[in-house]
Enzyme design. Sequence first.
Site, PDB file in Angstrom:
ATOM      1  N   TYR A 240      -7.298  -9.843   6.928  1.00  0.00           N
ATOM      2  CA  TYR A 240      -6.101  -9.116   6.504  1.00  0.00           C
ATOM      3  C   TYR A 240      -6.384  -7.624   6.589  1.00  0.00           C
ATOM      4  CZ  TYR A 240      -8.808  -9.391   2.131  1.00  0.00           C
ATOM      5  OH  TYR A 240      -9.815  -9.357   1.188  1.00  0.00           O
ATOM      6  N   HIS A 288     -12.058  -6.868   6.383  1.00  0.00           N
ATOM      7  CA  HIS A 288     -11.156  -5.964   7.093  1.00  0.00           C
ATOM      8  C   HIS A 288     -11.693  -5.661   8.495  1.00  0.00           C
ATOM      9  CE1 HIS A 288      -9.764  -5.653   3.073  1.00  0.00           C
ATOM     10  NE2 HIS A 288     -10.675  -4.783   2.678  1.00  0.00           N
TER      11      HIS A 288
END
Length: 312
Positions: A240, A288
């Site tokens: 994400y 990330h």
Amino acid sequence: MKFKMRALIFLLCVTTICVSWRGYMSFSLPQNKRPCACERCLSEDDPWFMKHFNKSVEPFLSANYNISEDIFNWWKPLQGAKGNFSTFRRKVERLFLMVPPSPEVLESSPDRCRTCAVVGNSGNLRKSHYGPLIDFHDVIIRVNAGQIKGYEADVGTRTTHRVMYPESSVDLDNTTHFVLAPFKTVDFDWLTGALTTGFNGGPHWGVRSKIKANKHLVMVLNPSFMRYVHDMWLEKKGDYPSTGFLALILALHMCDEVSVFGYGADSDGNWSHYWEELMNKKLKTGAHPGDTEYRMIQELDEQQKLNFYTGF
């Protein structure tokens, strides 16, 4: 020292020229034919940009907006959210009994040029002397626990919006918008409690029980927006988006001109914070996709969709 002063004077001169040119352009062009009063407007058609940018996506949740169950099912595993879709909706509804039912956003206008500075937390901000340039913007978005005191010359003094999640929360003054980036259902419970009587989430969740913030300025990022950033801007790389990258794409939706500071690794290649000494020299970006995010910022800069200041 003389180089730093010359560089700072140069940055301020460039900013002044840009503002003057923006004013000239807004005066010389028919306003009813342009979406903003800037020299260049983000919302103007551009094939590369429009491939990623979707103006119809709602960046913020509101009392009258319901995400789909499909979006919920994408969002739920991000950090192991508990409960089903009905539980999620109840918690969101409860939060909106306390915070504004709809977000306060400055809308675009042919006679207005909305400028945004997005300030990340990279160690490359040290000794950058970007502070005055950052403070020059209308909207100044900071991320997580990014500090100001003692670093004003490099990071500026003003904040209009701070994007945070519970684990990164800090106290805010009465004029700053708290933009919650929710990654799990309990985040809604936390915000409701932290702004009122206090939140008790058990001994294993290291968050503050209470924070100082103006509940009338709370905004909540939309899980639909988070998925859109992941799918369209990051091409589904990583688990994400980071909070910092969410803040950057949010700025593209809130402003007509965007400047970005404090993103990427420091001069030694470490993903460090400007206010603290990095103890783990192998620190990466975890779930990330840091490298993908950084390349997209560079591409946005090359396409002249934002101004990317990489530090000295």
